[in-house]
Design a protein around this motif. Sequence first.
Motif: not given
Length: 251
Positions: A165-172, A197-205, A208-214
């Motif tokens: 998700i992070f890579v996809s966003e960065s490659f926009q 940082s861990s807090s910054q990665k937590q946004v993408y984590i 990813a959890k939301d996408d897994k539920i979807r």
Amino acid sequence: MALLRGVWGVLRDLGKSGVELCSGCGNRLRSPFRSFVYFPKWFSSTLGSYPKKPMSSYLRFSKEQLPIFKAQNPDLKVSELIRRIAELWRELPESQKKIYEDAYKADWQAYKEEINRIQEQLTPSQMISLEKEIMQKRLRKKALIKKRELTMLGKPKRPLSAYNIFVSESFQEVKDGSSQSIEPKLKSVNETWKNLSSSQKQVYIQLAKDDKIRYDNEMKSWEEQMIEVGRSDLIRRKMKSQTKDGFEEEC
């Protein structure tokens, strides 16, 4: 490994195909059985002249009906359209089915005759080599057809990882017309991900959890539809255990 997953995710988002990426590979093809397999150039022209197998009677009917159903029901998913077409085919009188079956038989006979004509022009050694290439091409085509079938049936897209998700966003910006090549950009993005940082990665984590539920919700609905239309061969073993035994079993 994360870098390789990122490459896959980026190429998927950018719409790059294996054919485009390997356009300069020449006649050497990767094989799961040998490190490299070389096929003479005459194979390309011979295989290119091979006729395509004719569509079955049901596929002919489906291809004919799908645009009609789409026009009449523009808001329905493809999987639902396929289900309705399958129902219509089952209810079709035998006299009408015979029209499609006769067309298939005629095309199949013409197909066999053309195959025999081409093969009669080859030497025994050429036939052996050509059969090997045809088998490999058939396996590749089978995998592609399977993928297209699942897409046509509306199978949900697999969930992305936090990194993807992070890579996809960065490659926009690449999708928006940036001239920077993929490889250096990807290295830069990968390094940026490592330094988050861990807090910054937590946004993408969390994304990813939301996408897994979807994905899980969409897959459950999709597999129920596949069971309804008689395509239980497409559902996961875990789902099969639930439908057979009434409880969830890990497979």
